[in-house]
Design a protein around this motif. Structure first.
Motif, PDB file in Angstrom:
ATOM      1  N   PHE A  34      -8.062  -3.717   1.263  1.00 37.01           N
ATOM      2  CA  PHE A  34      -7.462  -2.391   1.311  1.00 37.01           C
ATOM      3  C   PHE A  34      -6.719  -2.208   2.631  1.00 37.01           C
ATOM      4  O   PHE A  34      -6.905  -2.965   3.585  1.00 37.01           O
ATOM      5  N   CYS A  35      -5.870  -1.178   2.682  1.00 36.39           N
ATOM      6  CA  CYS A  35      -5.124  -0.869   3.899  1.00 36.39           C
ATOM      7  C   CYS A  35      -6.028  -0.135   4.878  1.00 36.39           C
ATOM      8  O   CYS A  35      -6.697   0.831   4.502  1.00 36.39           O
ATOM      9  N   ASN A  36      -6.029  -0.569   6.121  1.00 39.06           N
ATOM     10  CA  ASN A  36      -6.860   0.092   7.123  1.00 39.06           C
ATOM     11  C   ASN A  36      -6.249   1.404   7.614  1.00 39.06           C
ATOM     12  O   ASN A  36      -6.899   2.160   8.320  1.00 39.06           O
ATOM     13  N   GLU A  37      -5.021   1.705   7.228  1.00 41.14           N
ATOM     14  CA  GLU A  37      -4.379   2.965   7.619  1.00 41.14           C
ATOM     15  C   GLU A  37      -4.539   4.041   6.541  1.00 41.14           C
ATOM     16  O   GLU A  37      -5.050   5.114   6.810  1.00 41.14           O
ATOM     17  N   CYS A  38      -4.077   3.758   5.315  1.00 37.79           N
ATOM     18  CA  CYS A  38      -4.100   4.775   4.260  1.00 37.79           C
ATOM     19  C   CYS A  38      -5.251   4.607   3.279  1.00 37.79           C
ATOM     20  O   CYS A  38      -5.514   5.494   2.473  1.00 37.79           O
ATOM     21  N   GLY A  39      -5.938   3.465   3.324  1.00 37.67           N
ATOM     22  CA  GLY A  39      -7.080   3.228   2.450  1.00 37.67           C
ATOM     23  C   GLY A  39      -6.740   2.731   1.058  1.00 37.67           C
ATOM     24  O   GLY A  39      -7.636   2.544   0.238  1.00 37.67           O
ATOM     25  N   SER A  40      -5.470   2.493   0.773  1.00 35.83           N
ATOM     26  CA  SER A  40      -5.077   2.037  -0.563  1.00 35.83           C
ATOM     27  C   SER A  40      -5.775   0.737  -0.938  1.00 35.83           C
ATOM     28  O   SER A  40      -5.847  -0.200  -0.143  1.00 35.83           O
ATOM     29  N   THR A  41      -6.251   0.680  -2.167  1.00 31.83           N
ATOM     30  CA  THR A  41      -6.802  -0.540  -2.729  1.00 31.83           C
ATOM     31  C   THR A  41      -5.658  -1.514  -2.968  1.00 31.83           C
ATOM     32  O   THR A  41      -4.630  -1.143  -3.531  1.00 31.83           O
ATOM     33  N   LEU A  42      -5.826  -2.756  -2.544  1.00 33.99           N
ATOM     34  CA  LEU A  42      -4.803  -3.778  -2.766  1.00 33.99           C
ATOM     35  C   LEU A  42      -5.265  -4.856  -3.726  1.00 33.99           C
ATOM     36  O   LEU A  42      -4.463  -5.466  -4.411  1.00 33.99           O
ATOM     37  N   GLY A  43      -6.556  -5.125  -3.765  1.00 30.88           N
ATOM     38  CA  GLY A  43      -7.062  -6.136  -4.673  1.00 30.88           C
ATOM     39  C   GLY A  43      -8.347  -6.743  -4.190  1.00 30.88           C
ATOM     40  O   GLY A  43      -9.163  -6.074  -3.541  1.00 30.88           O
ATOM     41  N   ALA A  44      -8.505  -8.025  -4.478  1.00 28.50           N
ATOM     42  CA  ALA A  44      -9.697  -8.767  -4.073  1.00 28.50           C
ATOM     43  C   ALA A  44      -9.272 -10.164  -3.639  1.00 28.50           C
ATOM     44  O   ALA A  44      -8.374 -10.762  -4.231  1.00 28.50           O
ATOM     45  N   ILE A  45      -9.917 -10.643  -2.612  1.00 30.14           N
ATOM     46  CA  ILE A  45      -9.642 -11.988  -2.117  1.00 30.14           C
ATOM     47  C   ILE A  45     -10.910 -12.801  -2.337  1.00 30.14           C
ATOM     48  O   ILE A  45     -11.955 -12.519  -1.739  1.00 30.14           O
ATOM     49  N   ASP A  46     -10.825 -13.759  -3.242  1.00 27.66           N
ATOM     50  CA  ASP A  46     -11.984 -14.576  -3.599  1.00 27.66           C
ATOM     51  C   ASP A  46     -12.171 -15.731  -2.630  1.00 27.66           C
ATOM     52  O   ASP A  46     -11.219 -16.164  -1.970  1.00 27.66           O
ATOM     53  N   LEU A  94      -2.287  -4.149 -10.055  1.00 25.50           N
ATOM     54  CA  LEU A  94      -0.921  -4.000 -10.552  1.00 25.50           C
ATOM     55  C   LEU A  94      -0.236  -2.737 -10.035  1.00 25.50           C
ATOM     56  O   LEU A  94       0.973  -2.720  -9.839  1.00 25.50           O
ATOM     57  N   GLY A  95      -0.997  -1.699  -9.752  1.00 28.48           N
ATOM     58  CA  GLY A  95      -0.405  -0.459  -9.252  1.00 28.48           C
ATOM     59  C   GLY A  95       0.239  -0.579  -7.885  1.00 28.48           C
ATOM     60  O   GLY A  95       0.983   0.303  -7.472  1.00 28.48           O
ATOM     61  N   THR A  96      -0.012  -1.670  -7.176  1.00 29.66           N
ATOM     62  CA  THR A  96       0.588  -1.860  -5.852  1.00 29.66           C
ATOM     63  C   THR A  96       1.909  -2.622  -5.903  1.00 29.66           C
ATOM     64  O   THR A  96       2.585  -2.744  -4.889  1.00 29.66           O
ATOM     65  N   PHE A  97       2.287  -3.137  -7.073  1.00 28.55           N
ATOM     66  CA  PHE A  97       3.519  -3.908  -7.209  1.00 28.55           C
ATOM     67  C   PHE A  97       4.734  -2.987  -7.207  1.00 28.55           C
ATOM     68  O   PHE A  97       4.701  -1.896  -7.773  1.00 28.55           O
ATOM     69  N   ASP A  98       5.816  -3.426  -6.580  1.00 27.01           N
ATOM     70  CA  ASP A  98       7.062  -2.667  -6.580  1.00 27.01           C
ATOM     71  C   ASP A  98       7.648  -2.585  -7.986  1.00 27.01           C
ATOM     72  O   ASP A  98       8.296  -1.599  -8.329  1.00 27.01           O
ATOM     73  N   ALA A  99       7.464  -3.629  -8.796  1.00 30.96           N
ATOM     74  CA  ALA A  99       7.981  -3.675 -10.168  1.00 30.96           C
ATOM     75  C   ALA A  99       6.844  -4.093 -11.110  1.00 30.96           C
ATOM     76  O   ALA A  99       6.798  -5.232 -11.573  1.00 30.96           O
ATOM     77  N   PRO A 100       5.914  -3.172 -11.412  1.00 32.67           N
ATOM     78  CA  PRO A 100       4.753  -3.527 -12.226  1.00 32.67           C
ATOM     79  C   PRO A 100       5.052  -3.701 -13.708  1.00 32.67           C
ATOM     80  O   PRO A 100       4.188  -4.161 -14.454  1.00 32.67           O
ATOM     81  N   ASN A 101       6.251  -3.366 -14.133  1.00 28.11           N
ATOM     82  CA  ASN A 101       6.572  -3.414 -15.552  1.00 28.11           C
ATOM     83  C   ASN A 101       7.102  -4.767 -16.027  1.00 28.11           C
ATOM     84  O   ASN A 101       7.515  -4.903 -17.172  1.00 28.11           O
ATOM     85  N   ARG A 102       7.070  -5.774 -15.194  1.00 28.50           N
ATOM     86  CA  ARG A 102       7.568  -7.093 -15.599  1.00 28.50           C
ATOM     87  C   ARG A 102       6.667  -7.669 -16.689  1.00 28.50           C
ATOM     88  O   ARG A 102       5.438  -7.575 -16.620  1.00 28.50           O
ATOM     89  N   CYS A 155       0.828  -1.208   0.000  1.00 26.26           N
ATOM     90  CA  CYS A 155       0.000   0.000   0.000  1.00 26.26           C
ATOM     91  C   CYS A 155       0.863   1.259   0.000  1.00 26.26           C
ATOM     92  O   CYS A 155       2.089   1.204   0.112  1.00 26.26           O
ATOM     93  N   LEU A 156       0.207   2.389  -0.060  1.00 24.01           N
ATOM     94  CA  LEU A 156       0.874   3.685  -0.112  1.00 24.01           C
ATOM     95  C   LEU A 156       1.702   3.974   1.135  1.00 24.01           C
ATOM     96  O   LEU A 156       2.822   4.467   1.053  1.00 24.01           O
TER      97      LEU A 156
END
Length: 127
Positions: A74-86, A95-103, A9-10
């Protein structure tokens, strides 16, 4: 050697490590994804849940039940979206949460709910 995909998260409270093969990298413009992300489209990459560990100081993300089969995370501190857990053994990470999203293996190969995007916005998926 198993590939590792790290991100979080952020604010850094929630961190993850995903291993193994990324599944179904795609973009989606459904109304749920638009509201979840605050964007016109969301980029998702799925992993088997047994291959995702939540290893930041905040532990596992906060969940909100979004459908009969899935919960938004999501993060309970900053509110960042992380994804979905099915309910199925899948964790879909944005993908925006990955450290290296360009792989290369994380590149989206399809786009869902194209009809829900604004008509003025062009989405192109190169194969």
């Amino acid at each position: 050697m198993t590939k590792k995909y790290k991100g979080g998260c952020l604010c850094g409270n929630i961190r993850f490590t995903a291993t193994g093969k990324p599944l179904n990298p795609h973009t989606c413009s459904c109304t749920m994804c638009q509201r979840h992300s605050g964007s016109l489209s969301q980029v998702w990459v799925e992993f088997d849940s047994q291959h995702v560990t939540w290893d930041g100081p905040g532990g596992e993300p906060k969940l909100w039940r979004s459908s009969e089969y899935s919960s938004c995370s999501f993060c309970n501190e900053c509110g960042s979206t992380l994804g979905a857990i099915d309910d199925e053994p899948i964790v879909a990470l944005v993908l925006g949460t990955f450290d290296a999203p360009n792989r290369k293996e994380l590149r989206p190969s399809s786009h869902s709910y194209v009809s829900k995007k604004p008509k003025w916005w062009k989405v192109q998926i190169d194969h």
